[in-house]
Design an enzyme around this catalytic site. Structure first.
Site, mmCIF file in Angstrom:
data_model
loop_
_atom_site.group_PDB
_atom_site.id
_atom_site.type_symbol
_atom_site.label_atom_id
_atom_site.label_comp_id
_atom_site.label_asym_id
_atom_site.label_seq_id
_atom_site.Cartn_x
_atom_site.Cartn_y
_atom_site.Cartn_z
ATOM 1 N N HIS A 265 1.889 1.849 -3.132
ATOM 2 C CA HIS A 265 0.725 2.610 -3.818
ATOM 3 C C HIS A 265 1.716 4.004 -4.061
ATOM 4 C CE1 HIS A 265 -2.879 0.136 -2.980
ATOM 5 N NE2 HIS A 265 -1.724 -0.429 -3.811
ATOM 6 N N ASP B 230 0.631 -0.839 0.189
ATOM 7 C CA ASP B 230 -0.128 -0.011 0.260
ATOM 8 C C ASP B 230 1.225 1.301 -0.021
ATOM 9 O OD1 ASP B 230 -2.292 2.294 0.589
ATOM 10 O OD2 ASP B 230 -3.653 0.024 1.125
#
Length: 472
Positions: free
Chosen positions: A334, A312
């Site tokens: 991410h 993430d």
């Protein structure tokens, strides 16, 4: 290094030197803990030739306040009886992956001993306590200025609570720190607070979050209960967190909130084991929502020289002012993010710089996201000298339709995004769009792009500054 096995004996020379702890609380302790590195270093780093810190092992340098006089005193006071040939050791280099970290849980004993105290290695005039059992942590926090946590196992539902550290205290993680299973969304395995405190790690240490016991591919979006935040650093003032090796955290790793003048440096976060699917996650990676660093409501914070492999956000700043994120290596997640903004107790981000960093094999490179239908403000954000490669979704992503379950495609304008600068942001996509900007009506202003070049994607999609994306 195994407990009780000092590779090189130290001979205190208390009457012939200056105590290195007089000005820095953790210098003497780390010379004791990292004995092999200290022995090699002190063999050539003599009192008469202290001119630079090149080649100093990172743990020694940081814990001795980056001052040669402290290093010199430590070598004199704690000088090894024999020393091996010196080796060159550098600080964390984010562009190089760390070696695989391994953890072996240590079962707790029925009765924990009191922490072992030593005045020989005291820092700041206080006492150094070595803790080998969880039950001794609270008394060490209450009575010791330097705390060495050596191969500590925290039983189920047991937080390593470092919230009441003495002002100026130092905590050193050594050996392998492990945790029992605690299927509780509200459980925080490690909590840290304090003023002028240092949290660091000895050479070869590992903090293992027991993530495999919880990973189900859903993270904090459902599934089984699991600790949502692994390390909570809150109300830390003029403090440092540095040189920690952390692996296999359950969901979010660092939750950093309500801090002032905090420096975080030399952190290795390795959640690579969570890339593989398991029986609960199906075809998806087992780890999910595994943010590296979540920063909230903090001022004058520096995060630097760190390496992250996760699933993430590498870094996500959702509120705060005057924050610098520099020299990061982000893999598999991410990217470098602002947000998500809106719908929280603090919805203002002002003065954040991301610089000199790499984002590799991730879904996004540089991202600013605000939640649909909420209010807030994002201003004075700068991305500079950022290299991306293997990006699958968006190289640069600014969107005002964000929801955790997926974007709506319909931007709202309650969050103002202004004074956003991208300088020397370059790299390649493996799929997705090079640039994606979706602003609400009149809510974005003053975007600057200088020497920005991301290629390899399937095109662009922007409604600001113009529909041709980067052209003002």
């Amino acid at each position: 290094m195994k407990r009780g096995a000092l590779l090189v004996p130290f001979v205190p020379l208390a009457l012939a030197c200056v105590d290195p702890g007089d000005s820095n609380h953790s210098c003497a302790s780390v010379f004791s803990v990292s004995s092999a590195a200290a022995a090699s270093f002190c063999a050539t780093f003599t009192v008469s030739a202290v001119t630079e810190t090149t080649g100093v092992p990172a743990a020694l340098l940081s814990n001795c306040d980056y001052k040669t006089k402290h290093l010199s005193s430590a070598c004199s006071c704690l000088g090894p009886a024999t020393a091996a040939a010196p080796t060159q050791t550098s600080a964390v280099t984010p562009t190089v992956a760390p070696t695989t970290l391994k953890a072996n849980a240590v079962a707790p004993t029925t009765e924990a001993p009191a922490p072992t105290k030593s005045s020989t290695f005291a820092g700041n005039g206080g006492t150094t306590c070595t803790v080998t059992e969880y039950a001794a942590i609270s008394s060490a926090v209450a009575s010791c200025s330097n705390i060495l946590l050596s191969d500590v196992y925290a039983p189920p539902s047991s937080t390593i609570d470092l919230q009441n550290l003495q002002t100026g205290a130092a905590v050193i993680f050594a050996g392998t720190t492990t945790f029992g299973d605690t299927p509780d969304d509200d459980f925080d395995p490690i909590v840290i607070s304090g003023t002028d405190v240092t949290i660091t790690g000895a050479d070869g240490h590992v903090i293992d979050g027991n993530g495999a016991a919880y990973w189900d591919g859903k993270g904090s979006n459902g599934g089984s209960s699991k600790p949502d935040h692994f390390i909570v650093a809150k109300h830390m003032y003029y403090s440092r967190i540095e040189n920690l090796n952390i692996q296999n955290w359950p969901v979010h790793c660092f939750d950093i909130e309500h801090t002032e003048n905090l420096i975080i440096s030399g952190i290795t976060l390795d959640n690579s084991a969570g890339d593989a699917p398991n029986s609960a996650s199906g075809s998806k990676p087992a780890a999910h929502n595994s943010d590296g660093f979540d920063i909230k409501s903090s001022t004058n914070l520096t995060l630097q020289n760190s390496w992250v492999h996760n699933q993430d956000d590498c870094v996500a700043v959702s509120s705060g002012t005057d924050i610098v994120v520099d020299n990061m290596y982000c893999y598999g997640g991410h990217g470098l993010s602002i947000g998500s903004i809106g719908g929280k107790s603090d919805n203002t981000v002002d003065g954040v710089t991301f610089s000199n960093s790499q984002v590799i094999n991730s879904s996004n490179g540089c991202r600013i996201k605000s939640n649909s239908g909420t209010t807030g403000e994002v201003s004075n954000i700068r991305y500079e000298n950022i290299t991306v490669s293997g990006i699958t979704d968006y190289g640069i992503d600014i969107q005002q339709d964000y929801l955790n379950g997926g974007p709506t495609g319909k931007p709202t304008n309650g969050v103002k995004i202004e004074n956003i600068t991208f300088v020397d942001v370059t790299g390649t996509m493996s799929d997705g769009k090079d640039y994606y900007i979706l602003c609400g009506d009149g809510s974005c202003s003053n975007f600057v792009f200088e020497n920005v070049g991301i290629t390899g994607g399937s095109g662009d999609s922007c409604n600001y500054p113009t529909d041709t994306c980067l052209e003002a």
